[in-house]
Design a protein around this motif. Structure first.
Motif, mmCIF file in Angstrom:
data_model
loop_
_atom_site.group_PDB
_atom_site.id
_atom_site.type_symbol
_atom_site.label_atom_id
_atom_site.label_comp_id
_atom_site.label_asym_id
_atom_site.label_seq_id
_atom_site.Cartn_x
_atom_site.Cartn_y
_atom_site.Cartn_z
ATOM 1 N N SER A 180 0.759 -1.232 -0.094
ATOM 2 C CA SER A 180 -0.192 -0.006 0.165
ATOM 3 C C SER A 180 1.002 1.178 0.027
ATOM 4 N N GLY A 181 0.301 2.368 -0.095
ATOM 5 C CA GLY A 181 1.075 3.574 -0.235
ATOM 6 C C GLY A 181 1.195 4.072 -1.522
ATOM 7 N N TRP A 182 0.463 3.390 -2.649
ATOM 8 C CA TRP A 182 0.948 3.944 -4.082
ATOM 9 C C TRP A 182 0.219 5.227 -4.232
ATOM 10 N N SER A 183 -0.727 5.654 -3.516
ATOM 11 C CA SER A 183 -1.655 6.681 -4.068
ATOM 12 C C SER A 183 -0.700 8.104 -3.471
ATOM 13 N N LYS A 184 0.052 7.819 -2.525
ATOM 14 C CA LYS A 184 0.843 9.181 -2.187
ATOM 15 C C LYS A 184 1.568 9.862 -3.245
ATOM 16 N N LYS A 185 1.564 11.097 -3.182
ATOM 17 C CA LYS A 185 2.197 11.809 -4.081
ATOM 18 C C LYS A 185 3.669 11.768 -4.304
ATOM 19 N N VAL A 186 4.240 12.025 -5.206
ATOM 20 C CA VAL A 186 5.496 11.652 -5.095
ATOM 21 C C VAL A 186 6.547 12.886 -4.394
ATOM 22 N N ASP A 187 7.355 12.214 -3.436
ATOM 23 C CA ASP A 187 7.978 13.084 -2.440
ATOM 24 C C ASP A 187 9.304 13.534 -3.076
ATOM 25 N N TRP A 188 9.569 14.462 -3.654
ATOM 26 C CA TRP A 188 10.566 15.260 -4.455
ATOM 27 C C TRP A 188 11.696 15.484 -3.325
ATOM 28 N N ILE A 189 11.066 16.100 -2.284
ATOM 29 C CA ILE A 189 12.272 16.293 -1.183
ATOM 30 C C ILE A 189 12.950 14.949 -0.679
ATOM 31 N N TRP A 190 12.294 14.000 -0.422
ATOM 32 C CA TRP A 190 12.703 12.628 -0.090
ATOM 33 C C TRP A 190 13.438 12.218 -1.051
ATOM 34 N N ILE A 191 13.402 12.435 -2.635
ATOM 35 C CA ILE A 191 14.044 11.884 -3.442
ATOM 36 C C ILE A 191 15.433 12.616 -3.392
ATOM 37 N N VAL A 192 15.516 13.871 -3.378
ATOM 38 C CA VAL A 192 16.619 14.665 -3.350
ATOM 39 C C VAL A 192 17.403 14.262 -2.112
ATOM 40 N N LYS A 193 16.882 14.156 -0.767
ATOM 41 C CA LYS A 193 17.570 13.734 0.268
ATOM 42 C C LYS A 193 18.270 12.369 0.061
ATOM 43 N N GLY A 194 17.561 11.383 -0.699
ATOM 44 C CA GLY A 194 18.212 10.130 -1.006
ATOM 45 C C GLY A 194 19.258 10.193 -1.992
ATOM 46 N N LEU A 195 19.309 11.088 -2.731
ATOM 47 C CA LEU A 195 20.282 11.215 -4.139
ATOM 48 C C LEU A 195 21.469 12.021 -3.426
ATOM 49 N N LYS A 196 21.261 12.497 -2.243
ATOM 50 C CA LYS A 196 22.471 13.170 -1.645
ATOM 51 C C LYS A 196 23.276 12.061 -0.965
ATOM 52 N N VAL A 197 22.511 11.068 -0.581
ATOM 53 C CA VAL A 197 23.246 9.639 -0.221
ATOM 54 C C VAL A 197 23.856 8.803 -1.200
ATOM 55 N N ALA A 198 22.701 8.362 -2.340
ATOM 56 C CA ALA A 198 23.056 7.478 -3.326
ATOM 57 C C ALA A 198 24.122 8.193 -4.132
ATOM 58 N N ILE A 199 24.217 9.516 -4.565
ATOM 59 C CA ILE A 199 25.086 9.936 -5.358
ATOM 60 C C ILE A 199 26.402 9.553 -4.989
ATOM 61 N N ALA A 200 26.864 9.740 -3.495
ATOM 62 C CA ALA A 200 28.206 9.547 -3.112
ATOM 63 C C ALA A 200 28.459 8.077 -3.269
ATOM 64 N N LEU A 201 27.488 7.222 -2.988
ATOM 65 C CA LEU A 201 27.703 5.782 -3.246
ATOM 66 C C LEU A 201 27.718 5.645 -4.864
ATOM 67 N N LEU A 202 27.118 6.229 -5.568
ATOM 68 C CA LEU A 202 27.295 6.030 -7.004
ATOM 69 C C LEU A 202 28.444 6.214 -7.631
ATOM 70 N N VAL A 203 29.261 7.384 -6.992
ATOM 71 C CA VAL A 203 30.572 7.664 -7.647
ATOM 72 C C VAL A 203 31.526 6.617 -7.208
ATOM 73 N N ALA A 204 31.363 6.048 -5.850
ATOM 74 C CA ALA A 204 32.171 4.848 -5.907
ATOM 75 C C ALA A 204 31.635 3.717 -6.640
ATOM 76 N N THR A 205 30.494 3.670 -6.738
ATOM 77 C CA THR A 205 30.104 2.183 -7.786
ATOM 78 C C THR A 205 30.830 2.285 -9.116
ATOM 79 N N LEU A 206 30.681 3.621 -9.823
ATOM 80 C CA LEU A 206 30.907 4.027 -10.877
ATOM 81 C C LEU A 206 32.600 3.793 -11.025
ATOM 82 N N ALA A 207 33.407 3.916 -9.772
ATOM 83 C CA ALA A 207 34.720 3.880 -9.796
ATOM 84 C C ALA A 207 34.904 2.422 -9.921
ATOM 85 N N ILE A 208 34.381 1.442 -9.094
ATOM 86 C CA ILE A 208 34.917 0.146 -9.127
ATOM 87 C C ILE A 208 34.146 -0.360 -10.407
ATOM 88 N N ARG A 209 32.983 -0.149 -10.821
ATOM 89 C CA ARG A 209 32.695 -0.761 -12.222
ATOM 90 C C ARG A 209 33.316 -0.154 -13.443
#
Length: 418
Positions: free
Chosen positions: A196-225
């Motif tokens: 459940s929870g699919w009807s919730k509006k897209v939370d772009w603030i949560w996405i941006v917060k996640g990107l701040k975490v994920a982008i750092a890990l992405l840099v690491a992943t792109l480096a090893i890959r």
């Protein structure tokens, strides 16, 4: 306990079948295709693998931890947010990836297969990761089997029976069919979860917060890959497409170790590590890391022994002198794979604690070490330069993560305590 053990054995059996299928495929490709065609297949697969990170941004690393923190009733909303981000990334990166063909890195005739497989592989990969995160290991393994195993069996049988279909296009077509079937199964299982929870509006603030975490890990992943992608292009540059075919064959054999570990060890242990740390269960965390250490080293050692014993007879069966002439590459690639596998022990111990910085820094450093070491080795041992560069790179990761684990982990969570 019996049910859990049966589930783990079933999961290992399915993933073992997937591994055997991929293993069989790479050998039949080596037998029925020219080494140069196998080299193109290796470049294609490596480029697909690298491009997947641009479409996903490693956002699952953030979503997984968030899913395990919150109630199941909110999961649909979180997945919807991740889906919205995915659409944006598709719109940005799919057109840019056309440069792969405009710059001649891959032949234009595989462009259609490339973009079809890229989208299918990304969606099935994300569904598989979700199923692993929620401990639905059986369906995760079935999705992986369709995505990477069943089509390989069918392609192998067709090539064995019918010489006219021994082409790269047939292999890529079978791969596309397998990924499509895996996607349908993953969607079916997701619907059956009744989140459940699919009807919730897209939370772009949560996405941006996640990107701040994920982008750092992405840099690491792109480096090893980047290491796992650059190596193939560098081999082609140094010694040509034919030798790259031998390199792809040997690396395909060695990478089976990681498939075994993913199936039988990592997929079962790392969600438990995250949960134990979130609950401040130090004893459970130590036990998980200890299991990770014993099982990873045990499987790695056993795999290395079997691989070294069987590689000679397997190459004799292929009956292609080029592969036997390049056998000197195999021990180096096997060593590199073992070093990388053992490095995953402190990796998961750090990741479960949210200690992302050492992971990021070590992966970035590994790319720099790989480039520098390979460049130096290429002046003395052209044939072995890339393989030796991989060993240097993965040794640096193992040392960095191990040191970080003992330095940053609280005493009650460390398996070795003073």
């Amino acid at each position: 306990m019996r049910v859990r053990n049966f589930s783990q054995l079933t999961n290992i059996a399915i993933r073992g079948s997937t591994l055997a299928s991929k293993f069989l495929l790479i050998f039949f490709l080596a037998r029925f295709l020219e080494p140069s065609e196998l080299g193109v297949y290796g470049l294609f697969a490596a480029t697909i693998g690298y491009s997947l990170y641009l479409l996903g941004f490693d956002f699952y690393t953030y979503t997984t931890r968030e899913l395990l923190k919150c109630d199941r009733s909110q999961w649909g909303g979180l997945l919807k947010d991740q889906g919205a981000l995915t659409l944006v990334l598709y719109a940005v990166f799919l057109p840019l990836l056309g440069l792969v063909f405009l710059k001649g890195l891959l032949p234009l005739h595989v462009a259609g297969w490339f973009f079809s497989l890229l989208v299918l592989e990304h969606l099935t990969q994300e569904l598989g990761r979700l199923l692993v995160a929620v401990s639905d290991q059986l369906y995760a393994s079935l999705v992986l089997f369709l995505r990477s195993g069943l089509w390989a069996v069918l392609a192998t049988v067709l090539m064995f029976l019918e010489p006219n279909v021994r082409t790269l296009n047939m292999v890529l077509g079978a791969w596309t069919l397998g990924s499509a079937m895996a996607l349908l199964l993953g969607i079916f299982r997701l619907k059956r979860m009744r989140l459940s929870g699919w009807s919730k509006k897209v939370d772009w603030i949560w996405i941006v917060k996640g990107l701040k975490v994920a982008i750092a890990l992405l840099v690491a992943t792109l480096a090893i890959r980047g290491v796992f992608t650059l190596d193939r292009y560098w081999v082609q540059h140094l010694v040509g497409l034919d030798v790259l075919g031998a390199y792809v064959l040997f690396m395909g054999i060695c990478s089976a170790l990681m498939s075994f570990l993913d199936a039988g060890v990592f997929a079962f242990i790392y969600p438990g590590l995250i949960s134990a740390y979130q609950k401040q269960d130090a004893a459970g965390f130590r036990q998980g890391v200890r299991k990770l250490l014993i099982q990873t080293i045990g499987l790695s050692a056993g795999f290395a022994v079997v691989a070294l014993i069987t590689i000679g007879p397997l190459l004799a069966w292929l009956d292609k002198p080029l592969y036997s002439d390049q056998l000197v590459l195999f021990p180096w690639l096997l060593l590199a794979t073992v070093l990388y596998s053992v490095g995953m022990i402190p990796h998961f111990a750090l990741y479960a604690q949210g200690r992302d910085r050492p992971i990021i820094y070590s992966h970035i450093a590994s790319l720099l070490v790989f480039v520098l070491a390979t460049w130096i080795f290429s002046h003395f041992w052209v044939q072995l330069a890339v393989s030796m560069g991989l060993c240097a790179s993965f040794l640096s990761i193992l040392c960095w993560k191990s040191w970080s684990y003992f330095r940053l982990t609280a005493a009650q969570y460390r398996i070795f305590q003073s």
